[in-house]
Design a protein around this motif. Structure first.
Motif, mmCIF file in Angstrom:
data_model
loop_
_atom_site.group_PDB
_atom_site.id
_atom_site.type_symbol
_atom_site.label_atom_id
_atom_site.label_comp_id
_atom_site.label_asym_id
_atom_site.label_seq_id
_atom_site.Cartn_x
_atom_site.Cartn_y
_atom_site.Cartn_z
ATOM 1 N N TYR A 104 0.803 -1.221 0.000
ATOM 2 C CA TYR A 104 0.000 0.000 0.000
ATOM 3 C C TYR A 104 0.831 1.263 0.000
ATOM 4 C CZ TYR A 104 0.840 -0.519 5.035
ATOM 5 O OH TYR A 104 1.411 -0.680 6.267
ATOM 6 N N THR A 105 2.129 1.156 0.226
ATOM 7 C CA THR A 105 2.952 2.359 0.166
ATOM 8 C C THR A 105 3.282 2.759 -1.265
ATOM 9 O OG1 THR A 105 4.989 1.091 0.338
ATOM 10 C CG2 THR A 105 3.984 1.847 2.395
ATOM 11 N N LEU A 106 2.997 1.887 -2.216
ATOM 12 C CA LEU A 106 3.355 2.146 -3.605
ATOM 13 C C LEU A 106 2.205 2.806 -4.348
ATOM 14 C CD1 LEU A 106 5.127 -1.228 -4.472
ATOM 15 C CD2 LEU A 106 6.139 0.904 -3.637
ATOM 16 N N MET A 107 2.521 3.918 -5.001
ATOM 17 C CA MET A 107 1.476 4.660 -5.697
ATOM 18 C C MET A 107 0.820 3.836 -6.791
ATOM 19 S SD MET A 107 3.228 8.417 -6.027
ATOM 20 C CE MET A 107 2.126 8.814 -7.354
ATOM 21 N N ASN A 108 1.566 2.952 -7.421
ATOM 22 C CA ASN A 108 1.000 2.202 -8.547
ATOM 23 C C ASN A 108 -0.006 1.147 -8.113
ATOM 24 O OD1 ASN A 108 2.597 0.129 -7.581
ATOM 25 N ND2 ASN A 108 4.100 0.250 -9.230
ATOM 26 N N GLN A 109 -0.194 0.980 -6.809
ATOM 27 C CA GLN A 109 -1.222 0.063 -6.315
ATOM 28 C C GLN A 109 -2.601 0.716 -6.292
ATOM 29 O OE1 GLN A 109 -0.620 -3.313 -5.466
ATOM 30 N NE2 GLN A 109 1.198 -2.698 -6.615
ATOM 31 N N TYR A 110 -2.643 2.000 -6.509
ATOM 32 C CA TYR A 110 -3.901 2.744 -6.422
ATOM 33 C C TYR A 110 -4.375 3.089 -7.835
ATOM 34 C CZ TYR A 110 -2.626 3.182 -1.519
ATOM 35 O OH TYR A 110 -2.287 2.907 -0.225
ATOM 36 N N ALA A 111 -5.549 2.584 -8.186
ATOM 37 C CA ALA A 111 -6.051 2.794 -9.544
ATOM 38 C C ALA A 111 -6.815 4.101 -9.692
ATOM 39 C CB ALA A 111 -6.961 1.626 -9.934
ATOM 40 N N TYR A 112 -7.327 4.610 -8.595
ATOM 41 C CA TYR A 112 -8.192 5.794 -8.665
ATOM 42 C C TYR A 112 -7.636 6.884 -7.763
ATOM 43 C CZ TYR A 112 -11.168 2.169 -10.545
ATOM 44 O OH TYR A 112 -11.660 1.120 -11.289
ATOM 45 N N TRP A 113 -7.660 8.112 -8.284
ATOM 46 C CA TRP A 113 -7.102 9.260 -7.574
ATOM 47 C C TRP A 113 -8.067 10.439 -7.644
ATOM 48 C CZ3 TRP A 113 -2.291 9.463 -5.150
ATOM 49 C CH2 TRP A 113 -1.489 8.329 -5.306
ATOM 50 N N GLY A 114 -8.072 11.214 -6.570
ATOM 51 C CA GLY A 114 -8.782 12.484 -6.601
ATOM 52 C C GLY A 114 -7.906 13.569 -7.194
ATOM 53 N N GLN A 115 -8.465 14.779 -7.279
ATOM 54 C CA GLN A 115 -7.761 15.880 -7.921
ATOM 55 C C GLN A 115 -6.818 16.610 -6.968
ATOM 56 O OE1 GLN A 115 -10.713 16.110 -6.640
ATOM 57 N NE2 GLN A 115 -10.705 18.052 -5.523
ATOM 58 N N GLY A 116 -6.954 16.346 -5.678
ATOM 59 C CA GLY A 116 -6.086 16.965 -4.693
ATOM 60 C C GLY A 116 -6.696 18.198 -4.054
ATOM 61 N N THR A 117 -6.278 18.475 -2.838
ATOM 62 C CA THR A 117 -6.715 19.669 -2.127
ATOM 63 C C THR A 117 -5.495 20.278 -1.430
ATOM 64 O OG1 THR A 117 -8.317 20.560 -0.529
ATOM 65 C CG2 THR A 117 -7.381 18.402 -0.016
ATOM 66 N N GLN A 118 -5.369 21.592 -1.528
ATOM 67 C CA GLN A 118 -4.189 22.281 -0.999
ATOM 68 C C GLN A 118 -4.330 22.499 0.496
ATOM 69 O OE1 GLN A 118 -1.249 23.527 -2.655
ATOM 70 N NE2 GLN A 118 -0.604 23.841 -0.504
ATOM 71 N N VAL A 119 -3.274 22.161 1.216
ATOM 72 C CA VAL A 119 -3.176 22.467 2.641
ATOM 73 C C VAL A 119 -1.948 23.350 2.835
ATOM 74 C CG1 VAL A 119 -2.723 21.535 4.930
ATOM 75 C CG2 VAL A 119 -4.322 20.363 3.394
ATOM 76 N N THR A 120 -2.157 24.513 3.419
ATOM 77 C CA THR A 120 -1.058 25.434 3.677
ATOM 78 C C THR A 120 -1.043 25.771 5.162
ATOM 79 O OG1 THR A 120 -1.270 26.391 1.462
ATOM 80 C CG2 THR A 120 -0.017 27.647 3.096
#
Length: 123
Positions: A104-120
């Motif tokens: 689960y630490t590998l990004m290529n194990q995840y098929a679906y992604w959101g668009q992201g949200t900025q945290v500052t």
């Protein structure tokens, strides 16, 4: 097919808290493990936390004790509660869904992604 939409990001002072949400489409959300990743400017995307289909959790050492991942399958939503924020937590945060909790630490194990949200986080 799963579509993910993150929300809850924003600007917060150091020491403050935010709760990110990851809303998933479809009725099969409970069949997916979920990871929260973040990417700071000039840095690689990294796993922050993971929750399995059964609710087992993992948190990176850098956020352990400060961030908590959870999920509500009835609401098709995963959460990342972030407390005691520091400027080093500033990044775009992404949620991702995987049909397996293996590697689960590998990004290529995840098929679906959101668009992201900025945290500052300001000092």
């Amino acid at each position: 097919q799963v579509q993910l939409v993150e929300s809850g990001g924003g600007l917060v002072q150091a020491g403050g808290s935010l709760r990110l949400s990851c809303a998933a489409s479809g009725r099969t959300f409970r069949l997916y493990a979920v990871g929260w990743f973040r990417q700071a400017p000039g840095k690689e995307r990294e796993l922050v936390a993971h929750i399995s289909r059964g609710g087992s959790t993992y948190s990176a050492d850098s956020v352990k004790g400060r961030f908590t991942i959870s999920r509500d399958n009835d609401k098709n939503t995963a959460y990342l509660q972030m407390d005691s924020l520091t400027p080093e937590d500033t990044a775009v945060y992404f949620c991702a869904a995987s049909s397996t909790s293996n590697f689960y630490t590998l990004m290529n194990q995840y098929a679906y992604w959101g668009q992201g949200t900025q945290v500052t986080v300001s000092s």
